[in-house]
Design an enzyme around this catalytic site. Structure first.
Site, PDB file in Angstrom:
ATOM      1  N   SER A 185       8.265  -3.182   3.711  1.00 23.70           N
ATOM      2  CA  SER A 185       7.677  -2.109   4.509  1.00 23.70           C
ATOM      3  C   SER A 185       6.214  -2.382   4.823  1.00 23.70           C
ATOM      4  O   SER A 185       5.451  -2.857   3.972  1.00 23.70           O
ATOM      5  CB  SER A 185       7.792  -0.775   3.760  1.00 23.70           C
ATOM      6  N   CYS A 186       5.796  -2.004   6.040  1.00 21.65           N
ATOM      7  CA  CYS A 186       4.377  -2.092   6.399  1.00 21.65           C
ATOM      8  C   CYS A 186       3.555  -1.091   5.602  1.00 21.65           C
ATOM      9  O   CYS A 186       2.325  -1.164   5.582  1.00 21.65           O
ATOM     10  CB  CYS A 186       4.178  -1.839   7.887  1.00 21.65           C
ATOM     11  N   SER A 187       4.221  -0.143   4.933  1.00 23.23           N
ATOM     12  CA  SER A 187       3.527   0.875   4.136  1.00 23.23           C
ATOM     13  C   SER A 187       3.463   0.516   2.654  1.00 23.23           C
ATOM     14  O   SER A 187       2.992   1.315   1.841  1.00 23.23           O
ATOM     15  CB  SER A 187       4.223   2.231   4.301  1.00 23.23           C
ATOM     16  N   HIS A 202      -3.956   2.000   9.952  1.00 22.83           N
ATOM     17  CA  HIS A 202      -2.602   2.275   9.440  1.00 22.83           C
ATOM     18  C   HIS A 202      -2.616   3.401   8.417  1.00 22.83           C
ATOM     19  O   HIS A 202      -2.324   4.556   8.732  1.00 22.83           O
ATOM     20  CB  HIS A 202      -1.995   0.999   8.850  1.00 22.83           C
TER      21      HIS A 202
END
Length: 467
Positions: free
Chosen positions: A248-250, A370
């Site tokens: 995940s980018c998170s 982000h």
């Protein structure tokens, strides 16, 4: 296939999508759009198909793990369906007698969606559901490794469409192994582009001449301050960092720990499965090969990662992720960037102010716009981050991966695509959601005039500075 043939193939796909969308809109109703969205959702959520898609994704991309992809496919889709359940996307959506404006929902047309290999099932499903809910057709361009999963997903969607008498051409994909030429053509001739993943694709989308919704790179940095519940913070960070092997980018890429509780917190992190490495050269020498992330380490299970890093026997057998101490930030210090692996960078801060400064520097290096996070009991500190850090989201006392893209215990829309605002070079700073897939027509009626006098507007200004 030569370039003209490539262009013609994409043109033909989009042409069929336009015809299908026109018919879909012509017979449109809220019920029709809702049923189409439900069909696409059930196509990925039905347990046997969900498992197959998860297994296929891991097998063909080599990224993530099956149990977590099953969870992601289910929860992300279920959450999205909750979000859109009562959304009005057909007909009159606002009728304001005070302003005299009536607003009518209108589809955008054909959505072109570029999706990554990290989530080859969940991300296209999310885009497809949103597109159908708003009366659009959609053409998906998967990454080469994501093609088999996308093909299977579309097969399941079309099977559900058959139960409703819906046209398969409402949901299509660019066939074959994909190519830059095919993707570029899709970017040029769609009515709206949605891009998740490669920042190269993001730049191409914004320069294609087509309206674009693209999202930025993640490089999450999370502060643990001296007031935090250390055990809870460690457990949440561990669960988040290891979920789907950090695809995940998170996923947390760095944590900044205040000196006062540093030793106590790293002890809690160890209990949660984080093996602390104090010599960062042990990691940098093996996590990067010739300037690129080691493919043997990217999004792999813990034991595979540990072997790839040459740490077998050097860390406890129950290690779930590697936490590595470092100090540097910037291009010369790769640990300060996104790592797409179960590797967590650890910075030590003198105090909260120093932690904020470190977090800001990390974000300015990579991941600006982000999201960041904080574990704290001080209610004022999230506001400090929100006003100092170039970020669109401040996640408070939560497992970052689960919270950023929407959770059942927070108010963020369920999404797999996080807009990063101007900080990240994006046109949106929201989680990509259904409102981005719709436009509207306004009927404007005459109302009684509301014209102020010049004095009404400037009286306070004149009193302060004079005329």
């Amino acid at each position: 296939m030569n370039a003209p043939d490539t262009v013609a193939e994409v043109d033909a796909i989009v042409s069929r999508a336009r015809a299908a969308q026109a018919a879909f809109e012509a017979r449109g109703s809220q019920e029709l759009y809702d049923r189409a969205a439900q069909a696409a959702a059930w196509a990925i959520m039905e347990p046997a198909r969900n498992r197959h898609l998860a297994e296929l994704a891991v097998e063909t991309t080599g990224l993530g793990n099956v149990p977590d992809k099953i969870t992601k496919n289910h929860r992300k889709t279920l959450g999205l369906m909750r979000d859109i359940a009562t959304a009005k996307t057909y007909g009159v959506i606002r009728d304001d007698k005070e302003t005299g404006i009536t607003e009518i929902a209108r589809p955008i047309g054909v959505i072109g969606a570029v999706v990554p290999s990290t989530n080859p099932g969940a991300t296209p499903a999310n885009n497809i559901i949103n597109a159908l809910k708003c009366g659009n057709a959609i053409v998906v361009s998967p990454s080469p490794k994501g093609v088999p999963t996308c093909e299977a997903l579309l097969g399941y969607i079309h099977a559900e469409f058959d139960k409703l008498g819906l046209d398969h051409d409402l949901v299509q994909m660019i066939p074959g192994r994909g190519s830059k030429e095919k993707t570029q053509r899709l970017l040029e001739i769609s009515d709206l582009i949605v891009v998740t993943g490669s920042q190269n694709n993001v730049k191409r989308a914004y320069t294609s001449g087509t309206p674009a919704l693209a999202v930025g790179a993640g490089n999450v940095c999370v502060i643990v301050d001296e007031t935090a519940d250390l055990s809870a913070a460690a457990q949440k960070i561990a669960a988040s960092k290891t979920f789907d092997n950090a695809t995940s980018c998170s996923s947390e890429n760095a944590i900044v720990v205040v000196d006062e509780i540093y030793d106590a917190f790293t002890a809690e992190l160890a209990k949660a499965g984080g093996a602390l490495i104090t010599d960062d050269t042990k990691i940098t020498s093996s996590l990067w090969v010739k300037g690129h992330l080691n493919p043997r380490a990217i999004a792999q299970d813990a034991h595979v990662l540990i072997d790839a890093l040459g740490l077998t026997g050097d860390v406890p057998s129950d290690t779930k992720f590697i936490a590595v101490e470092t100090k540097g930030i910037g291009p010369e210090f790769p640990l300060s960037g996104e790592k797409l692996s179960r590797v967590l960078t650890v910075y030590r801060a003198r105090d909260f102010d120093d932690a904020v400064a470190t977090t800001r520097e990390v974000q300015l290096h990579q991941g600006a716009g982000h999201s960041v996070g904080i574990h704290t009991k001080d209610d004022s500190r999230p506001m400090t981050l929100a006003t100092v850090i170039p970020t669109s989201r401040v996640i408070v006392n939560q497992a970052h991966t689960f919270a950023t893209g929407g959770a059942f215990n927070n108010g963020m829309p369920f999404s797999l695509s996080m807009g990063c605002g101007s900080w990240g070079g994006n046109s949106i700073d929201d989680n990509l959601h259904w409102k981005h897939f719709i436009q509207s027509t306004k009927i404007v009626r005459e109302i009684p005039a509301r014209e102020p006098s010049v004095e009404d507007i400037f009286d306070g200004y004149w009193q302060q500075v004079g005329k």
